[in-house]
Design an enzyme around this catalytic site. Sequence first.
Site, PDB file in Angstrom:
ATOM      1  N   ASP A   1      46.194  -8.776 -37.885  1.00  0.00           N
ATOM      2  CA  ASP A   1      45.090  -9.696 -38.203  1.00  0.00           C
ATOM      3  C   ASP A   1      45.472 -10.498 -39.441  1.00  0.00           C
ATOM      4  O   ASP A   1      46.368 -10.108 -40.199  1.00  0.00           O
ATOM      5  CB  ASP A   1      43.787  -8.915 -38.470  1.00  0.00           C
ATOM      6  CG  ASP A   1      42.605  -9.846 -38.777  1.00  0.00           C
ATOM      7  OD1 ASP A   1      42.410 -10.825 -38.029  1.00  0.00           O
ATOM      8  OD2 ASP A   1      41.899  -9.613 -39.764  1.00  0.00           O
ATOM      9  N   SER A   2      44.765 -11.602 -39.644  1.00  0.00           N
ATOM     10  CA  SER A   2      44.990 -12.406 -40.845  1.00  0.00           C
ATOM     11  C   SER A   2      44.638 -11.623 -42.110  1.00  0.00           C
ATOM     12  O   SER A   2      45.097 -11.967 -43.193  1.00  0.00           O
ATOM     13  CB  SER A   2      44.130 -13.664 -40.777  1.00  0.00           C
ATOM     14  OG  SER A   2      42.771 -13.292 -40.759  1.00  0.00           O
TER      15      SER A   2
ATOM     16  N   CYS B   1      42.767 -10.505 -33.832  1.00  0.00           N
ATOM     17  CA  CYS B   1      42.245 -11.662 -34.564  1.00  0.00           C
ATOM     18  C   CYS B   1      41.955 -12.732 -33.517  1.00  0.00           C
ATOM     19  O   CYS B   1      42.848 -13.106 -32.742  1.00  0.00           O
ATOM     20  CB  CYS B   1      43.320 -12.142 -35.535  1.00  0.00           C
ATOM     21  SG  CYS B   1      42.925 -13.682 -36.381  1.00  0.00           S
ATOM     22  N   ASN B   2      40.719 -13.194 -33.479  1.00  0.00           N
ATOM     23  CA  ASN B   2      40.356 -14.209 -32.478  1.00  0.00           C
ATOM     24  C   ASN B   2      41.062 -15.523 -32.740  1.00  0.00           C
ATOM     25  O   ASN B   2      41.472 -16.215 -31.805  1.00  0.00           O
ATOM     26  CB  ASN B   2      38.850 -14.442 -32.508  1.00  0.00           C
ATOM     27  CG  ASN B   2      38.087 -13.264 -31.948  1.00  0.00           C
ATOM     28  OD1 ASN B   2      37.746 -13.231 -30.786  1.00  0.00           O
ATOM     29  ND2 ASN B   2      37.834 -12.260 -32.774  1.00  0.00           N
TER      30      ASN B   2
ATOM     31  N   CYS C   1      34.849 -12.858 -33.950  1.00  0.00           N
ATOM     32  CA  CYS C   1      35.748 -12.800 -35.113  1.00  0.00           C
ATOM     33  C   CYS C   1      35.739 -11.355 -35.584  1.00  0.00           C
ATOM     34  O   CYS C   1      34.663 -10.749 -35.732  1.00  0.00           O
ATOM     35  CB  CYS C   1      35.258 -13.718 -36.228  1.00  0.00           C
ATOM     36  SG  CYS C   1      36.211 -13.508 -37.756  1.00  0.00           S
ATOM     37  N   THR C   2      36.927 -10.804 -35.796  1.00  0.00           N
ATOM     38  CA  THR C   2      37.001  -9.368 -36.077  1.00  0.00           C
ATOM     39  C   THR C   2      36.510  -9.004 -37.480  1.00  0.00           C
ATOM     40  O   THR C   2      36.382  -7.833 -37.801  1.00  0.00           O
ATOM     41  CB  THR C   2      38.440  -8.850 -35.862  1.00  0.00           C
ATOM     42  OG1 THR C   2      39.342  -9.616 -36.671  1.00  0.00           O
ATOM     43  CG2 THR C   2      38.830  -8.979 -34.405  1.00  0.00           C
ATOM     44  N   HIS C   3      36.238 -10.007 -38.301  1.00  0.00           N
ATOM     45  CA  HIS C   3      35.639  -9.729 -39.605  1.00  0.00           C
ATOM     46  C   HIS C   3      34.125  -9.501 -39.514  1.00  0.00           C
ATOM     47  O   HIS C   3      33.527  -8.895 -40.400  1.00  0.00           O
ATOM     48  CB  HIS C   3      35.844 -10.912 -40.566  1.00  0.00           C
ATOM     49  CG  HIS C   3      37.217 -10.968 -41.168  1.00  0.00           C
ATOM     50  ND1 HIS C   3      38.341 -11.238 -40.434  1.00  0.00           N
ATOM     51  CD2 HIS C   3      37.621 -10.808 -42.455  1.00  0.00           C
ATOM     52  CE1 HIS C   3      39.393 -11.243 -41.240  1.00  0.00           C
ATOM     53  NE2 HIS C   3      38.983 -10.992 -42.470  1.00  0.00           N
TER      54      HIS C   3
ATOM     55  N   GLU D   1      35.783 -11.140 -46.817  1.00  0.00           N
ATOM     56  CA  GLU D   1      37.048 -10.903 -47.538  1.00  0.00           C
ATOM     57  C   GLU D   1      36.802 -10.699 -49.031  1.00  0.00           C
ATOM     58  O   GLU D   1      37.536  -9.991 -49.692  1.00  0.00           O
ATOM     59  CB  GLU D   1      38.011 -12.089 -47.335  1.00  0.00           C
ATOM     60  CG  GLU D   1      38.687 -12.126 -45.967  1.00  0.00           C
ATOM     61  CD  GLU D   1      39.863 -11.145 -45.836  1.00  0.00           C
ATOM     62  OE1 GLU D   1      40.573 -10.897 -46.819  1.00  0.00           O
ATOM     63  OE2 GLU D   1      40.058 -10.628 -44.715  1.00  0.00           O
TER      64      GLU D   1
ATOM     65  N   TYR E   1      42.728 -17.575 -41.780  1.00  0.00           N
ATOM     66  CA  TYR E   1      43.417 -18.445 -40.827  1.00  0.00           C
ATOM     67  C   TYR E   1      42.429 -19.425 -40.171  1.00  0.00           C
ATOM     68  O   TYR E   1      42.832 -20.396 -39.567  1.00  0.00           O
ATOM     69  CB  TYR E   1      44.019 -17.610 -39.692  1.00  0.00           C
ATOM     70  CG  TYR E   1      45.318 -16.888 -39.984  1.00  0.00           C
ATOM     71  CD1 TYR E   1      45.806 -16.735 -41.284  1.00  0.00           C
ATOM     72  CD2 TYR E   1      46.062 -16.349 -38.935  1.00  0.00           C
ATOM     73  CE1 TYR E   1      46.993 -16.046 -41.514  1.00  0.00           C
ATOM     74  CE2 TYR E   1      47.250 -15.675 -39.155  1.00  0.00           C
ATOM     75  CZ  TYR E   1      47.711 -15.513 -40.447  1.00  0.00           C
ATOM     76  OH  TYR E   1      48.885 -14.842 -40.655  1.00  0.00           O
ATOM     77  N   GLY E   2      41.135 -19.086 -40.241  1.00  0.00           N
ATOM     78  CA  GLY E   2      40.118 -19.756 -39.438  1.00  0.00           C
ATOM     79  C   GLY E   2      40.067 -21.265 -39.542  1.00  0.00           C
ATOM     80  O   GLY E   2      39.709 -21.953 -38.592  1.00  0.00           O
TER      81      GLY E   2
END
Length: 276
Positions: A12-13, A75-76, A195-197, A161, A44-45
């Site tokens: 993932d980012s 990561c999408n 989004c995995t976040h 983050e 990265y989004g």
Amino acid sequence: MQQNYQPIGVFDSGYGGLTILKSILEELPQYDYIYLGDNARTPYGSRSFDVVYEYTLQAVMKLFSMGCQLVILACNTASAKALRTIQQNDLPVFDPSRRVLGVIRPSAEKIPFYTRTGHIGILGTSGTVLSRSYPLEIAKISGDHLVVMQEACPMWVPLVENDEIDNPAADYFVQKNIRNLFRHDPEIDTVILGCTHYPLLIPTILKYLPDHVTLLDQGPIVAQSLVDYLIRHPEIDQKCSKAGSRRFLTTESVQNFEPRAGMFLGQPLTAEKIQL
Ligand code: DGL
């Protein structure tokens, strides 16, 4: 390190992919895993297609060089912008026997099982939304009869983050984006956290999501899809070593990474810093 160390790579980012790894570990604890977070270059989004592709390929190559035969882009944004090119252009040249899988298709496959109204909402990064990967995948799987409305939530990843999920700012942006989504389509009955976040924001999201709406969290979906994949592809399963080990790599400082990563994973961990 054992001779046949061939872990499953999870990329993932930043921290988000750990929410996917957490679910995968619950389903498939026996495998070896390496997690790689490109925390130094996250998010990265909002980055261009070319940059997301370049960074993702570097990460995949790093994981391949460490023995991974199978890498999950948890990561999408990377799945939306880099997966297809890596699968179609890079793998055939580098090593056609290795596999790279993403998180968008497994999520899109689940939609028809949940929606009654046929109206779907996607919450994701600007990159994922602009790529239109979700509407395209959903149409491929379910045909054109599902209505897909997307909402880009560019502030959500920075909130997560930067450990600001309990800040009133998180409430403000979550409420704003959810309102926008339902203003555009009040008939939505199923929402994907694309989004995995975002799972870290679930308590706040649930405050503003209408009660009748089903919220799909990707972790369990991707984990179940990996279980099915390994059953359907015994030739790949045989190549994944199963000594139950875990390694955590980050491009940022270990001191920054470890405490937050432990929170995402739900257990303490020790990490190593690497360069891509
Ligand atoms: N976790 C990533 C995803 O699922 C995005 C985070 C980022 O913007 O870097 O899309």
